[in-house]
Enzyme design. Structure first.
Site, PDB file in Angstrom:
ATOM      1  N   ALA A  73       0.822  -1.216   0.000  1.00 46.14           N
ATOM      2  CA  ALA A  73       0.000   0.000   0.000  1.00 46.14           C
ATOM      3  C   ALA A  73       0.854   1.263   0.000  1.00 46.14           C
ATOM      4  CB  ALA A  73      -0.939  -0.006   1.201  1.00 46.14           C
ATOM      5  N   THR A  74       2.034   1.209   0.609  1.00 41.81           N
ATOM      6  CA  THR A  74       2.915   2.382   0.581  1.00 41.81           C
ATOM      7  C   THR A  74       3.242   2.742  -0.866  1.00 41.81           C
ATOM      8  OG1 THR A  74       3.874   1.879   2.735  1.00 41.81           O
ATOM      9  CG2 THR A  74       5.188   3.270   1.254  1.00 41.81           C
ATOM     10  N   GLN A 181      -7.082  -0.638   5.385  1.00 41.69           N
ATOM     11  CA  GLN A 181      -7.713  -1.205   6.584  1.00 41.69           C
ATOM     12  C   GLN A 181      -9.166  -1.614   6.342  1.00 41.69           C
ATOM     13  OE1 GLN A 181      -6.247  -2.036   9.394  1.00 41.69           O
ATOM     14  NE2 GLN A 181      -4.275  -1.026   9.121  1.00 41.69           N
ATOM     15  N   SER A 201      -3.271  -3.620   0.547  1.00 43.19           N
ATOM     16  CA  SER A 201      -2.069  -4.404   0.784  1.00 43.19           C
ATOM     17  C   SER A 201      -2.401  -5.837   1.170  1.00 43.19           C
ATOM     18  CB  SER A 201      -1.301  -3.730   1.922  1.00 43.19           C
ATOM     19  OG  SER A 201      -0.085  -4.377   2.144  1.00 43.19           O
ATOM     20  N   GLY A 202      -1.502  -6.770   0.858  1.00 39.37           N
ATOM     21  CA  GLY A 202      -1.740  -8.177   1.176  1.00 39.37           C
ATOM     22  C   GLY A 202      -1.633  -8.506   2.655  1.00 39.37           C
ATOM     23  N   CYS A 328       2.597   3.924  16.473  1.00 42.69           N
ATOM     24  CA  CYS A 328       1.800   3.227  15.472  1.00 42.69           C
ATOM     25  C   CYS A 328       2.402   3.335  14.081  1.00 42.69           C
ATOM     26  CB  CYS A 328       0.398   3.797  15.430  1.00 42.69           C
ATOM     27  SG  CYS A 328      -0.510   3.460  16.923  1.00 42.69           S
TER      28      CYS A 328
HETATM   29  C1  LIG Z   1      -0.331  -0.701   6.615  1.00 40.81           C
HETATM   30  C2  LIG Z   1      -0.908   0.464   5.940  1.00 40.81           C
HETATM   31  C3  LIG Z   1      -0.262   1.045   4.838  1.00 40.81           C
HETATM   32  C4  LIG Z   1       1.076   0.547   4.339  1.00 40.81           C
HETATM   33  O1  LIG Z   1       0.949  -0.680   3.714  1.00 40.81           O
HETATM   34  P1  LIG Z   1       2.268  -1.508   3.306  1.00 40.81           P
HETATM   35  O2  LIG Z   1       1.732  -2.582   2.437  1.00 40.81           O
HETATM   36  O3  LIG Z   1       2.823  -2.011   4.589  1.00 40.81           O
HETATM   37  O4  LIG Z   1       3.182  -0.595   2.596  1.00 40.81           O
HETATM   38  C5  LIG Z   1      -0.857   2.122   4.233  1.00 40.81           C
HETATM   39  N1  LIG Z   1      -2.034   2.615   4.668  1.00 40.81           N
HETATM   40  C6  LIG Z   1      -2.684   2.082   5.709  1.00 40.81           C
HETATM   41  C7  LIG Z   1      -3.987   2.659   6.135  1.00 40.81           C
HETATM   42  C8  LIG Z   1      -2.142   0.997   6.386  1.00 40.81           C
HETATM   43  O5  LIG Z   1      -2.793   0.487   7.422  1.00 40.81           O
END
Ligand SMILES: *Cc1c(COP(=O)(O)O)cnc(C)c1O
Length: 395
Positions: A73-74, A181, A201-202, A328
């Site tokens: 997700a990053t 989330q 994200s996975g 966090c």
């Molecule tokens: C964990 C998270 C990310 C980052 O995801 P990664 O796959 O670890 O890079 C981004 N946004 C939210 C809301 C997250 O909870």
């Protein structure tokens, strides 16, 4: 109980065994590169990637060609924001986001500010919700993108996606959401949502780390994004780099399990969450709920235990994995910008614990955690002169 208890499922989740089983062959006998078009090894890998893409699209009510694989997700957030910013710079250089976004959105915006973009960070109310009137007022002819997360990773607050989507659509502005989330916990119907870009994200849905998705709405005119990675032109030119086939298979399998079990799992997890919340409210004084009482994902419980410091609570129950308000989701511990954005007092921020419930938590664990937290808070308060003074004054 002499084992560890994991209640930090917003940070990451364990890989479900059924996900691992689906992934394993793609590390060994089916190890091919999906970009190898001239032999069977490549075809087998490509077939696995494309059927995974189809499966993911099916559950999200999207088209397979709208699903792009990234490393998480990053990266998806970086690609969405920078990619749109660069390709739309001639139209305008203004982006709207909100103060409680994940660091991967906030810090991407900060970088864009350094290269000449203007960013509005919308404030939130005490529950973490943005004011839609503020959003409307922030929109200008220069605005190219609105990025608002679906559900917050610290307090679980769910924003009004359909209203935000409508406002963006009326103003012909692209709408991105970080749904990391929310995916797998809420039934997101991307065709109906008026959303243009979605990140997830996975490893937050019982899949592997290092894999994510950026959904890009296929529309006319086409949403153009400037790629952020140059190379072989994988993922239709948007994201070069050899595809992580086992992780892609795992992500699809993880999402499938979430959808198949969503109804039952969300009820079970929410019941555990409510049991904990009710126990803390009824058995302790001076506790607060952080986030929205109802507009909240089912597995989130963020509470402040006044007169007991978050890190001290965690130190006194080392067998329980939770998160504090201050550390966090980032590699460097720092005070939570989310709790700050809610306008909470410093005392309340420094006594906040985030419980992230998940698929594998049991009722026995929940009961144990309730007792341990109450025990820890009470004994810390016994050592707190301020708390003692307060108690004696009230008697
Ligand atoms: C964990 C998270 C990310 C980052 O995801 P990664 O796959 O670890 O890079 C981004 N946004 C939210 C809301 C997250 O909870």
């Amino acid at each position: 109980m002499n084992k560890l208890i994991y209640m930090d499922n917003h940070a990451t989740t364990p890989v479900d065994n059924r996900v691992l089983d689906a992934m394993l062959p793609y590390f060994t006998e089916k190890f091919g590169n999906p970009a190898s078009r001239q032999h069977k090894y490549g075809w087998v890998a490509e077939e696995a990637v494309e059927s995974s893409r189809n499966l993911i699209a099916k559950f999200l009510n999207a088209d397979a060609k709208e699903i792009y694989f990234t490393s998480g997700a990053t990266e998806s957030n970086n690609l969405a924001l920078k990619g749109i910013a660069e390709s739309h710079a001639s139209k305008g250089r203004h982006i709207i986001t909100c103060a409680t976004e994940h660091k991967s959105v906030i810090d991407t915006c900060r970088r864009l500010e350094k290269s000449g973009y203007r960013v509005t960070y919308l404030p939130v109310d005490e529950f973490g919700i943005i004011d839609l009137e503020n959003l409307k007022k922030a929109i200008s002819t220069e605005t190219i993108l609105v990025s608002i997360m679906t559900a917050n990773n610290e307090i679980g607050t769910i924003q009004d996606m359909s209203e935000i989507g409508n406002i963006c659509k009326q103003n012909e502005i692209l709408f991105h959401t970080d749904a990391t989330q929310a995916v797998g916990k809420m039934n997101l119907n991307l065709k109906k949502m008026n959303v243009d870009l979605v990140s997830f994200s996975g490893h937050k849905i019982y899949g592997p780390k290092g894999i994510g998705v950026l959904y890009v709405h296929d529309r006319k005119p086409k949403t153009r994004l400037e790629p952020q990675m140059d190379g072989g032109g994988h993922e239709r030119g948007l994201r070069s780099g050899t595809l992580n086939v086992p992780a892609i298979v795992g992500l699809a399998q993880a999402l499938k399990l979430c959808y198949e079990e969503m109804e039952e799992e969300q009820i079970r997890v929410a019941n555990f969450r409510d049991k904990m919340q009710n126990a803390f409210f009824s058995r302790l004084d001076d506790v607060y709920l952080n986030g929205h009482p109802t507009k909240r994902i089912s597995n989130n419980l963020n509470m402040s235990f006044m007169y007991a410091e978050d890190s001290a609570i965690m130190m006194s129950m080392k067998e329980i994995a939770v998160s504090s308000g201050s550390a966090c989701s980032t590699a460097q511990p720092q005070p939570s910008h989310v709790l700050k954005a809610l306008g909470l007092s410093e005392d309340r921020r420094h006594s906040a614990i985030r419980f992230g419930l998940g698929r594998f938590n049991t009722e026995e664990e929940v009961d144990y955690v309730i007792d341990r937290v109450i025990e820890a808070v009470k004994s810390l308060r016994n050592l707190s002169p301020i708390y003692q003074k307060k108690v004696s004054k009230n008697n």
